[in-house]
Design a protein around this motif. Structure first.
Motif, mmCIF file in Angstrom:
data_model
loop_
_atom_site.group_PDB
_atom_site.id
_atom_site.type_symbol
_atom_site.label_atom_id
_atom_site.label_comp_id
_atom_site.label_asym_id
_atom_site.label_seq_id
_atom_site.Cartn_x
_atom_site.Cartn_y
_atom_site.Cartn_z
ATOM 1 N N LEU A 234 0.831 -1.143 -0.132
ATOM 2 C CA LEU A 234 0.037 -0.144 -0.197
ATOM 3 C C LEU A 234 0.998 1.289 -0.105
ATOM 4 C CD1 LEU A 234 -2.324 -1.029 2.842
ATOM 5 C CD2 LEU A 234 -2.800 -1.575 0.424
ATOM 6 N N GLY A 235 0.567 2.107 -0.948
ATOM 7 C CA GLY A 235 1.442 3.320 -1.174
ATOM 8 C C GLY A 235 0.698 4.487 -1.394
ATOM 9 N N ALA A 236 1.425 5.635 -1.088
ATOM 10 C CA ALA A 236 0.612 6.936 -1.607
ATOM 11 C C ALA A 236 1.719 7.799 -2.184
ATOM 12 C CB ALA A 236 -0.017 7.606 -0.480
ATOM 13 N N GLU A 237 1.469 8.368 -3.265
ATOM 14 C CA GLU A 237 2.407 9.397 -4.150
ATOM 15 C C GLU A 237 1.873 10.710 -3.555
ATOM 16 O OE1 GLU A 237 4.762 10.461 -8.313
ATOM 17 O OE2 GLU A 237 2.881 9.390 -8.261
ATOM 18 N N ILE A 238 2.966 11.664 -3.202
ATOM 19 C CA ILE A 238 2.380 12.923 -2.705
ATOM 20 C C ILE A 238 3.169 13.739 -3.451
ATOM 21 C CG2 ILE A 238 1.780 12.101 -0.576
ATOM 22 C CD1 ILE A 238 4.443 13.137 0.719
ATOM 23 N N GLU A 239 2.860 15.240 -3.239
ATOM 24 C CA GLU A 239 3.669 16.190 -3.803
ATOM 25 C C GLU A 239 4.309 17.193 -2.964
ATOM 26 O OE1 GLU A 239 2.846 18.024 -7.991
ATOM 27 O OE2 GLU A 239 2.005 19.746 -6.498
ATOM 28 N N ILE A 240 5.428 17.535 -2.862
ATOM 29 C CA ILE A 240 5.964 18.222 -1.431
ATOM 30 C C ILE A 240 6.420 19.513 -2.027
ATOM 31 C CG2 ILE A 240 7.900 18.449 -0.125
ATOM 32 C CD1 ILE A 240 7.695 15.199 0.106
ATOM 33 N N PHE A 241 6.099 20.716 -1.645
ATOM 34 C CA PHE A 241 6.828 22.053 -1.936
ATOM 35 C C PHE A 241 7.043 22.749 -0.796
ATOM 36 C CE2 PHE A 241 6.541 26.212 -3.827
ATOM 37 C CZ PHE A 241 7.470 26.343 -4.381
ATOM 38 N N HIS B 242 7.947 15.057 -6.226
ATOM 39 C CA HIS B 242 7.236 13.751 -5.808
ATOM 40 C C HIS B 242 7.932 12.784 -4.993
ATOM 41 C CE1 HIS B 242 4.054 14.640 -9.141
ATOM 42 N NE2 HIS B 242 4.178 15.698 -8.506
ATOM 43 N N ALA B 243 7.244 12.237 -4.008
ATOM 44 C CA ALA B 243 7.639 11.136 -3.185
ATOM 45 C C ALA B 243 6.443 9.884 -2.995
ATOM 46 C CB ALA B 243 8.213 11.818 -1.727
ATOM 47 N N LEU B 244 7.212 8.762 -2.803
ATOM 48 C CA LEU B 244 6.413 7.675 -2.535
ATOM 49 C C LEU B 244 6.581 7.152 -1.011
ATOM 50 C CD1 LEU B 244 7.762 5.574 -5.668
ATOM 51 C CD2 LEU B 244 5.604 6.845 -5.521
ATOM 52 N N LEU C 227 -7.858 12.476 -4.472
ATOM 53 C CA LEU C 227 -7.040 12.138 -5.714
ATOM 54 C C LEU C 227 -5.527 11.961 -5.420
ATOM 55 C CD1 LEU C 227 -8.382 15.480 -7.463
ATOM 56 C CD2 LEU C 227 -9.142 13.124 -7.856
ATOM 57 N N SER C 228 -4.948 11.628 -6.538
ATOM 58 C CA SER C 228 -3.690 11.038 -6.578
ATOM 59 C C SER C 228 -2.567 12.112 -6.729
ATOM 60 C CB SER C 228 -3.287 10.313 -7.872
ATOM 61 O OG SER C 228 -2.003 9.899 -7.848
ATOM 62 N N THR C 229 -1.572 12.000 -5.840
ATOM 63 C CA THR C 229 -0.289 13.026 -6.253
ATOM 64 C C THR C 229 -0.667 14.411 -5.825
ATOM 65 O OG1 THR C 229 0.203 11.624 -8.036
ATOM 66 C CG2 THR C 229 1.884 13.264 -7.468
ATOM 67 N N GLN C 230 -1.425 14.742 -4.480
ATOM 68 C CA GLN C 230 -1.690 15.883 -4.172
ATOM 69 C C GLN C 230 -0.698 16.567 -3.347
ATOM 70 O OE1 GLN C 230 -5.039 17.366 -5.517
ATOM 71 N NE2 GLN C 230 -4.086 15.898 -6.799
ATOM 72 N N ARG C 231 -0.645 17.811 -3.613
ATOM 73 C CA ARG C 231 0.273 18.803 -2.462
ATOM 74 C C ARG C 231 -0.075 18.626 -1.097
ATOM 75 N NH1 ARG C 231 2.048 25.073 -2.926
ATOM 76 N NH2 ARG C 231 3.197 25.200 -0.818
ATOM 77 N N VAL C 232 1.059 18.123 -0.429
ATOM 78 C CA VAL C 232 0.792 17.939 1.318
ATOM 79 C C VAL C 232 1.548 19.487 1.629
ATOM 80 C CG1 VAL C 232 1.367 17.024 3.263
ATOM 81 C CG2 VAL C 232 1.027 15.601 0.963
ATOM 82 N N TYR C 233 0.578 20.131 2.310
ATOM 83 C CA TYR C 233 1.082 21.429 3.047
ATOM 84 C C TYR C 233 1.737 21.060 4.429
ATOM 85 C CZ TYR C 233 -1.545 23.403 -0.755
ATOM 86 O OH TYR C 233 -2.045 23.811 -2.254
#
Length: 388
Positions: A87-94, A103-105, A130-136
């Motif tokens: 089980l994974g989640a791709e996220i967006e970091i900024f 992007h990170a897994l 939704l997939s690959t959303q930005r994490v604040y």
């Protein structure tokens, strides 16, 4: 110990009820479709689905566990038939330390750990469905949360020009954004391989992964690895990434970097290659170029000498890249050899000739060992192989 075929970066296009997950992925790419393809057509032993933070996906997995349709392994992972789901989640970091999006897994051991991570993300993300959303949240805080939950943190497709660690995320070093000790491995991406990535000294400590980043069913196992483990479980995967007591990534299988979409630098408008010393395209006059992975690595690299012994990176062309292998031919090959792993790793030239003829058989054998003529890709266009 046994060796297992593993692809850890597969998207979901939609949920079972038809709600979108990865907007750019095929809506036919449901969890059920992924599992069917991985089990019966690709021949994979372990898959990582990186949109499992979606609440509907988690509810479906909880229900399947309650009905004993699937089983959760003691050492982590969901066993479905002869495939282990990670089980994974791709996220967006900024954050304030990033130069651009990264992007990170993030992988979790159990459904309940992913539920906890999903809840944590939902307080820091605009739309967790939704997939690959930005994490604040600060990048290192994300790393610490993954570690607290017993997960794995892996920067994704680290050299691609957009939304990656070295593409635009940092000026020169991963330590500008991340805590190096909280990174468990590095995913290379379609336009790089081991010989390119190992030129960066700071990556010496990490295992390299080659995953498909599949946005459609057919692209699953476009890139993958063979991993030596006692069993295909989450904890065994963790130990393999650290090369503990004989566990390890035995081989990476992937596109020649030249076939990737971002290998070479090209004009943003007409895809022509730049001339040295020219600030604008000599063909169309456009002043912006999409920098290729090969050039970016050359900017970052120190020595060209490898610093550790690494598994071979086998330049293997996916079957659907090969001229003459369309859907009907691929179905015929699967009918004889079972799965794509069987076609790529077990079928002999003589056996292939009986099914598809000498010309296509020759291309398959040449492609499985990287012995084909290539035209490099760039700017978002894949490279091509020649029929010559």
């Amino acid at each position: 110990m046994k060796e297992y075929f593993v692809d850890l970066h597969i998207h979901l296009g939609g949920t079972a009820s038809g709600k979108p997950v990865k907007i750019t992925a095929s809506n036919k790419l449901t969890l059920e479709a992924v599992l069917e393809e991985a089990r019966f057509r690709k021949g994979l032993d372990m898959i990582g689905v990186i949109d499992c933070q979606v609440p509907e996906v988690l509810v479906g997995l909880r229900n399947s566990l309650a009905r004993n349709e699937v089983s959760e392994l003691t050492d982590g992972g969901i066993r479905i038939g002869d495939v282990t789901l990670i089980l994974g989640a791709e996220i967006e970091i900024f954050d304030e330390n990033c130069q651009g999006m990264i992007h990170a897994l993030c992988y979790m051991k159990t459904v309940e750990k992913m539920v906890e991570f999903s809840n944590w993300l939902s307080n820091r993300m605009k739309n967790v469905t939704l997939s690959t959303q930005r994490v604040y949240e600060n990048a290192t805080e994300i790393q610490h949360e993954v570690r607290r939950l017993g997960g794995l943190f892996i920067p994704a497709h680290v050299f691609t020009p957009f939304k990656s660690l070295y593409g635009k995320g940092v000026k020169s070093s991963l330590s500008e954004v991340f805590e190096p000790g909280l990174i468990d491995a590095v995913e290379l991406g379609l336009s790089s391989d081991t010989s390119m990535a190992e030129r960066l000294e700071e990556l010496e400590k990490y295992a390299f992964l080659s995953n498909s980043d599949a946005h459609s069913v057919g692209k699953i196992a476009r890139e993958y690895q063979r991993v030596r483990m006692k069993e295909p479980t989450f904890e065994e995967l963790r130990l393999a990434l650290k090369e503990v007591e004989g566990r390890k990534v035995v081989a990476n299988y992937g596109l020649s970097p030249q076939l990737g979409k971002y290998f070479t630098t090209v004009c943003e408008k007409c895809f022509s290659h730049p001339l040295q010393g020219k600030d604008a395209c000599h063909v169309c006059g456009h002043a912006k170029f999409i920098r290729g992975v090969s050039d970016r690595i050359s900017e970052l690299a120190g020595s060209n000498e490898p610093r550790r012994s690494r598994p071979p990176y086998i330049h293997q062309v996916p079957l659907d890249f090969i001229p003459g292998v369309g859907p009907k031919t691929l179905a015929k090959l699967r009918g004889v050899f079972g799965t794509e792993m069987g076609i790529l790793h077990e079928a002999s030239f003589e056996e292939l000739v009986k099914v598809v003829g000498e010309k296509v058989a020759s291309l398959i054998v040449a492609a499985r060992s990287g012995k084909v003529t290539l035209k490099a890709g760039g700017g978002g266009r894949f490279g091509r192989i020649s029929e010559e």
